[in-house]
Design a protein around this motif. Structure first.
Motif, PDB file in Angstrom:
ATOM      1  N   ASN A  42       0.732  -1.173  -0.112  1.00  0.00           N
ATOM      2  CA  ASN A  42      -0.080  -0.018  -0.069  1.00  0.00           C
ATOM      3  C   ASN A  42       0.941   1.239  -0.053  1.00  0.00           C
ATOM      4  O   ASN A  42       2.050   1.270   0.095  1.00  0.00           O
ATOM      5  N   ASN A  44       1.403   0.368  -6.937  1.00  0.00           N
ATOM      6  CA  ASN A  44       0.945   0.395  -5.459  1.00  0.00           C
ATOM      7  C   ASN A  44      -0.795   0.436  -5.713  1.00  0.00           C
ATOM      8  O   ASN A  44      -1.366  -0.418  -4.824  1.00  0.00           O
ATOM      9  N   VAL A  45      -1.408   1.216  -6.442  1.00  0.00           N
ATOM     10  CA  VAL A  45      -2.624   1.058  -6.844  1.00  0.00           C
ATOM     11  C   VAL A  45      -3.260  -0.284  -7.127  1.00  0.00           C
ATOM     12  O   VAL A  45      -4.155  -0.813  -6.940  1.00  0.00           O
ATOM     13  N   ASN A  46      -2.447  -0.860  -8.111  1.00  0.00           N
ATOM     14  CA  ASN A  46      -2.896  -2.185  -8.803  1.00  0.00           C
ATOM     15  C   ASN A  46      -2.802  -2.987  -7.597  1.00  0.00           C
ATOM     16  O   ASN A  46      -3.647  -4.102  -7.442  1.00  0.00           O
ATOM     17  N   GLN A 102      -5.904  -3.065  -5.426  1.00  0.00           N
ATOM     18  CA  GLN A 102      -7.034  -3.255  -6.253  1.00  0.00           C
ATOM     19  C   GLN A 102      -7.082  -4.945  -5.958  1.00  0.00           C
ATOM     20  O   GLN A 102      -8.014  -5.276  -5.956  1.00  0.00           O
ATOM     21  N   ALA A 138      -8.508   0.780  -1.436  1.00  0.00           N
ATOM     22  CA  ALA A 138      -8.644   0.576  -2.716  1.00  0.00           C
ATOM     23  C   ALA A 138      -9.250   1.675  -3.748  1.00  0.00           C
ATOM     24  O   ALA A 138      -8.527   2.116  -4.522  1.00  0.00           O
ATOM     25  N   THR A 140      -7.482   5.170  -2.962  1.00  0.00           N
ATOM     26  CA  THR A 140      -6.267   5.199  -3.727  1.00  0.00           C
ATOM     27  C   THR A 140      -6.645   5.335  -5.331  1.00  0.00           C
ATOM     28  O   THR A 140      -5.904   6.114  -6.003  1.00  0.00           O
ATOM     29  N   LEU A 141      -7.556   4.772  -6.071  1.00  0.00           N
ATOM     30  CA  LEU A 141      -7.958   4.746  -7.224  1.00  0.00           C
ATOM     31  C   LEU A 141      -8.398   6.249  -7.457  1.00  0.00           C
ATOM     32  O   LEU A 141      -8.107   6.640  -8.522  1.00  0.00           O
ATOM     33  N   THR A 196      -5.651   8.651  -7.626  1.00  0.00           N
ATOM     34  CA  THR A 196      -4.840   8.702  -8.728  1.00  0.00           C
ATOM     35  C   THR A 196      -5.568   8.984  -9.900  1.00  0.00           C
ATOM     36  O   THR A 196      -4.885   9.674 -10.894  1.00  0.00           O
TER      37      THR A 196
END
Length: 101
Positions: free
Chosen positions: A2, A42-44, A47, A75, A78-79, A82
């Motif tokens: 994360n 990190n975002v992926n 998820q 998740a 953060t998405l 982004t």
């Protein structure tokens, strides 16, 4: 896995113009690209973790609903952050392209 405070501190070092005086434009570009790639990774990862925990909950392998919901919310946040950064970067690019030289 994360986005932690340490990765934010590392990003701040990359974006700090005082520390960038010794770098060539190519090195600065590579450093920025690596930072961006790590942030997207990190975002992926968040998820994927959320998907795995949700699937495990649906299959009855775990029963901690709170943990699944917290992971899903992390998740999602953060998405969303982004996507907002992406929008701001595109807006800045468009603004630069409209400038007359």
């Amino acid at each position: 896995m994360n986005l932690s405070i340490n990765s934010l501190n590392n990003s701040a070092k990359v974006l700090n113009p005082i520390t960038q005086q010794n770098k060539t434009p190519g090195q600065a570009q590579a450093s920025f690209a690596n930072t961006l790639k790590n942030a997207i990774s990190n975002v992926n990862d968040l998820q994927v973790l959320s998907d795995k925990k949700t699937e495990a909950l649906a299959l009855g392998k775990i029963d901690n609903l709170h943990d699944v919901m917290i992971t899903a919310q992390k998740a999602s946040i953060t998405l969303g952050a982004t996507v907002e950064v992406q929008r701001k970067a595109i807006d800045a690019y468009n603004e630069i392209m409209r400038m007359q030289v």
